[in-house]
Design a protein around this motif. Structure first.
Motif, mmCIF file in Angstrom:
data_model
loop_
_atom_site.group_PDB
_atom_site.id
_atom_site.type_symbol
_atom_site.label_atom_id
_atom_site.label_comp_id
_atom_site.label_asym_id
_atom_site.label_seq_id
_atom_site.Cartn_x
_atom_site.Cartn_y
_atom_site.Cartn_z
ATOM 1 N N TYR A 1 0.823 -1.210 0.000
ATOM 2 C CA TYR A 1 0.000 0.000 0.000
ATOM 3 C C TYR A 1 0.857 1.259 0.000
ATOM 4 O O TYR A 1 1.832 1.365 0.755
ATOM 5 N N ASP A 2 0.489 2.198 -0.821
ATOM 6 C CA ASP A 2 1.140 3.508 -0.879
ATOM 7 C C ASP A 2 0.223 4.506 -0.168
ATOM 8 O O ASP A 2 -0.819 4.885 -0.714
ATOM 9 N N PRO A 3 0.596 4.940 1.047
ATOM 10 C CA PRO A 3 -0.313 5.793 1.824
ATOM 11 C C PRO A 3 -0.359 7.244 1.345
ATOM 12 O O PRO A 3 -1.098 8.038 1.916
ATOM 13 N N VAL A 4 0.413 7.581 0.332
ATOM 14 C CA VAL A 4 0.349 8.943 -0.204
ATOM 15 C C VAL A 4 -0.789 9.048 -1.216
ATOM 16 O O VAL A 4 -1.648 9.923 -1.137
ATOM 17 N N ASN A 5 -0.819 8.107 -2.159
ATOM 18 C CA ASN A 5 -1.879 8.144 -3.176
ATOM 19 C C ASN A 5 -3.060 7.238 -2.838
ATOM 20 O O ASN A 5 -4.089 7.292 -3.493
ATOM 21 N N GLY A 6 -2.877 6.382 -1.835
ATOM 22 C CA GLY A 6 -3.969 5.459 -1.488
ATOM 23 C C GLY A 6 -4.116 4.320 -2.479
ATOM 24 O O GLY A 6 -5.205 3.790 -2.681
ATOM 25 N N ASN A 7 -3.005 3.944 -3.110
ATOM 26 C CA ASN A 7 -3.025 2.866 -4.110
ATOM 27 C C ASN A 7 -2.160 1.688 -3.664
ATOM 28 O O ASN A 7 -1.295 1.840 -2.806
ATOM 29 N N PHE A 8 -2.371 0.547 -4.286
ATOM 30 C CA PHE A 8 -1.409 -0.546 -4.144
ATOM 31 C C PHE A 8 -0.343 -0.384 -5.220
ATOM 32 O O PHE A 8 -0.642 -0.022 -6.357
ATOM 33 N N THR A 9 0.895 -0.640 -4.812
ATOM 34 C CA THR A 9 2.017 -0.423 -5.714
ATOM 35 C C THR A 9 2.976 -1.608 -5.638
ATOM 36 O O THR A 9 2.769 -2.549 -4.874
ATOM 37 N N THR A 10 4.013 -1.552 -6.464
ATOM 38 C CA THR A 10 5.127 -2.493 -6.368
ATOM 39 C C THR A 10 6.367 -1.702 -6.759
ATOM 40 O O THR A 10 6.304 -0.476 -6.838
ATOM 41 N N SER A 11 7.494 -2.374 -6.960
ATOM 42 C CA SER A 11 8.689 -1.618 -7.341
ATOM 43 C C SER A 11 9.223 -2.127 -8.668
ATOM 44 O O SER A 11 8.836 -3.193 -9.157
ATOM 45 N N THR A 12 10.142 -1.339 -9.238
ATOM 46 C CA THR A 12 10.716 -1.710 -10.536
ATOM 47 C C THR A 12 11.541 -2.991 -10.436
ATOM 48 O O THR A 12 11.894 -3.570 -11.454
ATOM 49 N N TYR A 13 11.824 -3.467 -9.212
ATOM 50 C CA TYR A 13 12.477 -4.773 -9.076
ATOM 51 C C TYR A 13 11.603 -5.851 -9.717
ATOM 52 O O TYR A 13 12.103 -6.809 -10.310
ATOM 53 N N TYR A 14 10.286 -5.675 -9.584
ATOM 54 C CA TYR A 14 9.350 -6.715 -10.042
ATOM 55 C C TYR A 14 8.886 -6.512 -11.479
ATOM 56 O O TYR A 14 8.384 -7.445 -12.095
#
Ligand SMILES: [Zn+2]
Length: 562
Positions: free
Chosen positions: A189-202
């Protein structure tokens, strides 16, 4: 408001980890040079049933004390009650390592190895990674680059490349570490935008189903909601009016979530419905990825973080944590009902544990011994003297600096009871490390509440069957380059910290966690035998009939398997 302070502290600690990446990251990335403590050979599966699960659902509840289940049992009518009463429950289950923080705990859950072997020993040297970026989200990148070795995911994929995986959590480390290094669908969870995210590793982008979920703005739909106890007052034995909770601000029900969108999506993390959102997101993923449809064994790893946030803020004896566990029970019940509508229950095996427990506020014990004499321990004077001594000897540094509980002095760091020395700098200044550590140990032991101060070399000869503190430190570190000295507090004491309730010690309040298996492969009941979270991955490997790809610390909990 105090919650802002919580976030600020977290950010400070996060910022600090960047500052510290130089020395500790290098230290923590060293390979172990000694054989594992109490290591077992890779287990041979003993199950007689030839059917294997189509889905392993691994649930890690952040900061879930083992005793919550028995304490609230009569009121658990949802998912937790179902698993607790219908599962194989190990009453003496432990995260059997010393630094009982989130990142190390999650590194153990599905790897079957202690932090000394996963390489994840502290949150500040966990998944934070400046070489990768988050996708469509601000904040520091995260990846498993420090994680060493394999996990159940790798073992299943080695057996059947069709194996599908999904890992979700509110926290990056809790989503990433159970899966290990494998580049799978891993979201947080990204608490700034309120979205689920991942990273460029994936990968470079979010998949369509995640973008579609984010577009629904589910977290925002909770803006302004009031959290009130879900049962009548008489159902709660805990007092609500305890000013030690939440730093004496907003410590009584109702707790109102902010209405402004930015604040609403940030502070949902401290309300029970963050777990609802995480479970809802996981269910979307099950459908989008067609997880658990077989014939291979898939993995769904879910970590629910609100029990940790509420536990920190109000403590483990609060009316708030009681209500959180009841709400988690209902959310999990609804989730399991929905899952079993799309997947046959007999094809699913469930494991449940926690990354660590939680120690009550030293000042507040409603369900514990009230005469512990526990308090908040300040070792700053000891470290100040150390820094002064080293500065006088010409060891470079800026004197003792403290950022969010982490001490940096001339030629050393001290965090979570662990002293790390810059041995090269000490050598250049002709400092005798043995003499230095002997003096330091004596000074630590003079501080009331400090139970022991040990060199790793001394612990290596300890009776690790009976001396659990020594054993837990050896499951963390195995050489003095990584940890020159480790300091343990007496039970119920805290390091001098914020107003938050804390975990992170080698004591049982932080180490005792639920270890539970549910599904047709397991015999329901209570198992009093000693078990560790490192036993969970080999046990699941046994029922999935896969062989671990390396030597594990845990062993198969054979008694619970049918
Ligand atoms: Zn925590």
């Amino acid at each position: 408001m105090k919650t802002t302070m919580t976030v600020a502290l977290r950010l400070t600690r996060r910022a600090l980890s960047v500052l510290l990446l130089g020395i500790p990251a290098a230290i923590y990335s060293q390979q172990p040079t000694q054989p594992p403590t109490q290591a077992q050979p890779a287990p041979v599966p003993h199950v007689t049933d030839t059917t294997t699960p189509k889905l392993v659902l691994f649930i890690t509840i952040d900061a879930m004390r083992s005793d919550y289940l028995a304490r609230f049992d009569g009121q658990l009518i949802g998912g937790l009650g179902r698993l607790y009463r219908g599962g194989a429950f190990f009453t003496n289950g432990f995260q059997d390592h010393a630094i009982t923080e989130t990142a190390p705990g999650h590194s153990v859950t599905m790897s079957g190895r202690f932090p000394v072997h996963t390489g994840i020993v502290m949150n500040v040297a966990g998944v934070n990674d400046t070489t990768v970026k988050l996708i469509d989200a601000p904040g520091m990148g995260a990846s498993p680059f420090r994680f060493r070795g394999t996990t159940l995911t790798d073992w299943l994929i080695a057996k059947d490349p069709r194996t599908k995986v999904l890992s979700v959590s509110r926290k990056d480390r809790a989503a990433i570490l159970p899966i290990g290094k494998s580049k799978q669908p891993v979201f947080w969870y990204d608490p700034v935008n309120g979205n689920f995210t991942t990273s460029t590793y994936y990968g470079p982008t979010l998949p369509d189903w995640v973008r579609a979920y984010n577009a629904r703005k589910v977290p925002l739909s909770y803006a302004g909601r009031a959290w009130r106890p879900m049962l009548v007052d008489s159902a709660y034995t805990e007092p609500d009016s305890v000013p030690y909770e939440a730093g004496a601000v907003d410590f009584m029900f109702p707790h109102i979530q902010p209405t402004a969108p930015d604040s609403a999506v940030a502070f949902i993390t401290e309300f029970p419905w963050m777990d609802e959102v995480t479970l809802d997101f996981a269910l979307s993923g099950v459908k989008a990825l067609n997880l658990g449809a077989g014939p291979q064994t898939d993995i769904l790893a879910i970590s629910l973080s609100t029990t940790d946030a509420i536990g920190h803020k109000y403590g483990p004896d609060s009316r708030e944590i009681h209500d959180q566990i009841l709400r988690l029970d209902r959310s999990l019940g609804a989730f399991l009902d929905s899952l079993y509508k799309v997947r046959n229950e007999k094809d699913v095996v469930i494991a449940l544990t926690a990354d660590h427990g939680l120690t009550p506020f030293p000042e507040v014990h409603t369900t514990h011994d009230t005469n512990t004499g526990a308090h908040r321990i300040n070792v700053r004077p000891v470290l100040q003297r150390l820094s002064n001594t080293l500065a006088a000897r010409g060891v470079p540094g800026n004197g003792l600096e403290v950022i969010s509980g982490v001490y940096a002095g001339n030629g050393f760091y001290f965090d979570s009871g662990v002293l790390q020395l810059d041995r090269a700098a000490l050598q250049r200044a002709n400092v005798n490390v043995d003499t230095l550590l002997a003096t330091l140990r004596a000074n630590f032991l003079k501080v009331p509440g400090v139970a022991r101060a040990d060199r790793i070399s001394a612990l290596a000869t300890a009776d690790t069957v009976n001396d659990k503190i020594a054993r837990r430190w050896l499951h963390m570190f195995n050489d003095e380059n990584t940890a020159a000295m480790v300091v343990s507090l007496a039970p119920y004491n805290y390091w001098l910290s914020t107003y938050l309730a804390e975990h992170g010690s080698p004591n049982d309040t932080d180490a005792h966690v639920p270890i539970l298996f549910y599904g047709s492969w397991f015999k329901p009941g209570r198992y009093p035998e000693f078990a560790t979270v490192a036993d969970m991955a080999p046990t699941l490997a046994a029922v999935a009939r896969v062989t671990p790809l390396e030597k594990l610390d845990g062993h198969v909990l054979q008694n619970a398997i049918r």
